[in-house]
Design an enzyme around this catalytic site. Structure first.
Site, PDB file in Angstrom:
ATOM      1  CD  GLU A   1      -8.335  -8.708   5.523  1.00 42.53           C
ATOM      2  OE1 GLU A   1      -9.186  -8.451   4.652  1.00 42.53           O
ATOM      3  OE2 GLU A   1      -7.174  -9.015   5.250  1.00 42.53           O
TER       4      GLU A   1
ATOM      5  CD  GLU B   1      -5.950 -13.362   5.234  1.00 41.00           C
ATOM      6  OE1 GLU B   1      -5.936 -12.622   4.227  1.00 41.00           O
ATOM      7  OE2 GLU B   1      -6.991 -13.746   5.789  1.00 41.00           O
TER       8      GLU B   1
HETATM    9  C1  FCB Z   1      -7.842 -10.920   2.416  1.00 40.11           C
HETATM   10  C2  FCB Z   1      -8.920 -11.871   2.895  1.00 40.11           C
HETATM   11  C3  FCB Z   1      -8.746 -13.288   2.408  1.00 40.11           C
HETATM   12  C4  FCB Z   1      -8.264 -13.328   0.974  1.00 40.11           C
HETATM   13  C5  FCB Z   1      -7.099 -12.403   0.744  1.00 40.11           C
HETATM   14  C6  FCB Z   1      -6.549 -12.408  -0.672  1.00 40.11           C
HETATM   15  O1  FCB Z   1      -8.289  -9.608   2.489  1.00 40.11           O
HETATM   16  O2  FCB Z   1      -8.935 -11.906   4.291  1.00 40.11           O
HETATM   17  O3  FCB Z   1      -9.935 -13.978   2.602  1.00 40.11           O
HETATM   18  O4  FCB Z   1      -9.306 -13.074   0.109  1.00 40.11           O
HETATM   19  O5  FCB Z   1      -7.458 -11.089   1.093  1.00 40.11           O
END
Ligand code: FCB
Length: 445
Positions: A169, A357
């Site tokens: 990210e 994620e």
């Molecule tokens: C994302 C991050 C990860 C975690 C989640 C909840 O943006 O990549 O490290 O903190 O959020």
């Protein structure tokens, strides 16, 4: 929603869990590790909601083998973890810390012994402090520093690791860390943000090239948080605000790599990036990814800037439009995951996508040795149904990673929000599989 079955996603679909070095490892100064910007940031005053640090976190540094056994026990195929750059190169460049590199080599071996594929992220936000002192991402020399670091890691692990993500990210660490100052390094500087944005984009392609040169059959990607934009009203002003926010949140780290340049037409402020262009950058910035990681948590709502003419600056809010809200204050909107996948898919219909994620924090409690978290299970089921819909509609989605294997250090929020499939007692380091983790174990069996 019809009942979910693992087979709906195909035989080659990768099921994984994700976490990141600073959020789980602890051992912040063990065995020759140098400080990262997150060590500096958390050790400074007033930056973290509960005044905590990642000094110990989940102690993954010492418990990685049990934790990896747990990944297998829950039925997952893959574990996504990140490398701490200053554990490997304490001052960012030059001297390699063998002990740090050996740690990651042991983690990889542990994955392979347990039948878990290691998916490695090269940068999940913990820049060596020594490089920050030299300007960090705002210094164009970072491209060479990054190539050196990626080369060292690829040489050490590339014989066993095939799946690589260059960044986690970029938008989060540039916007939240450099522009808003809420994450490390905590600067509020438009100059650093604009210069850093361009250098990070160049590092995405430079890092990918180093991996391709050093690792045979590497599967090379990077990950992006994608946040679809909503507006309260459908007026030209609202649409402009949504477009500006979309440019900042979703497009600036995706489009340059596709050879599309920066989305300056939607957010005039981004024209400032041009100052940092050198001849040849237009070509150097292009990447032919093997896959892109899509990370999704919620939609954002854009609203017009209160001062006319300022619409280059996006304004975000959640207005709790009758959605369920997580412990992060984020709205639960499963169809936003479908929308995020479709958004990235539209750039290149052939490109493989992986949900690297997705997950949610809820206020979990231990009751008689169990953690009942039906809201998290429902969250996963609803989001997986959207992944299934994307696949049915022809999108090449090849994997799904839960955030996270276990509760961990949630950046500026500290240890409050718990995202794990496994509960962590941070006093004893005991792990307790939550009901959502048990649901996955049954689902994946
Ligand atoms: C994302 C991050 C990860 C975690 C989640 C909840 O943006 O990549 O490290 O903190 O959020």
């Amino acid at each position: 929603m019809s009942e979910l079955a693992r087979t709906d996603f195909g035989d080659d679909f990768t099921w994984g869990v994700a976490h990141a070095s600073y959020q789980v490892e602890g051992a912040w100064d063990a065995d020759g590790k140098g400080p990262s910007i997150w060590d500096t940031f958390t050790h400074g005053k007033g930056r973290i909601r509960d005044k905590s640090t990642g000094d110990v976190a989940c102690d993954f540094y010492h418990r990685y083998d049990d934790d990896t056994a747990l990944v297998r026990d829950l039925g997952f195929d893959a574990q996504r973890f990140s490398i701490s750059w200053p554990r490997v190169l304490p001052t960012g460049t030059g001297r390699v810390n063998r002990a740090g590199l050996d740690f990651y080599s042991r983690v990889v071996d542990s994955c392979l012994e347990h039948g878990v594929e290691p998916w490695v992220t090269l940068y999940h936000w913990d820049l060596p402090e020594a490089l920050q002192q030299r300007g960090g991402w705002a210094n164009r020399d970072v491209i060479g520093w990054f190539e050196e670091y990626v080369g060292v890691v690829a040489d050490a692990l590339g014989d066993r690791v095939k799946d690589w993500m260059v960044f986690n990210e970029p938008c989060s660490f540039m916007v939240v860390g450099h522009l808003a100052g809420v994450h490390a390094p905590g600067t509020r500087s438009l100059r650093r943000f604009l210069a850093g944005t361009h250098h990070v984009n160049l590092c995405q392609s430079a890092g990918a090239s180093v991996l391709r040169a050093k690792v045979a059959d590497a599967n090379v990607g990077t990950t992006h948080i994608i946040s679809p934009m909503a507006t309260k009203a459908d007026t030209p002003k609202h649409r402009r605000a949504a477009a500006a926010l979309d440019a900042f949140a979703n497009r600036i780290f995706l489009e340059p790599n596709f050879g599309l340049g920066y989305p300056t037409e939607a957010a005039g402020l981004l024209k400032g990036v041009e100052r940092y262009f050198k001849p040849g950058d237009d070509e150097a910035i292009k990447v032919d990814w093997d896959f892109l990681g899509v990370q999704y948590y919620t939609r954002q709502q854009a609203r017009p800037a209160p001062i006319p003419g300022l619409h280059a600056v996006p304004w975000i809010r959640h207005d709790y439009r009758n959605y369920e809200i997580t412990a992060m204050g984020w709205e639960v909107q499963p169809d936003g995951l479908y929308e995020s996948l479709a958004k990235v898919h539209a750039y290149d219909p052939e490109l493989t996508l992986v949900v690297t994620e997705n997950g949610a924090a809820f206020p979990d409690k231990v009751e008689a040795g169990r953690v009942h978290d039906p809201r998290r299970t429902a969250f996963y089921q609803a989001h997986l149904a959207e992944v299934r819909r994307a696949i049915a509609d022809g999108m090449p989605v090849d994997g799904y990673f839960c955030w996270s294997l276990m509760d961990n250090f949630e950046w500026a929020e500290g240890y409050g929000p718990r995202f794990g499939l496994t509960y962590v007692d941070f006093d004893t380091q005991e792990r307790i599989v939550k009901d959502s983790g048990r649901w996955f174990r049954d689902f994946l069996a």
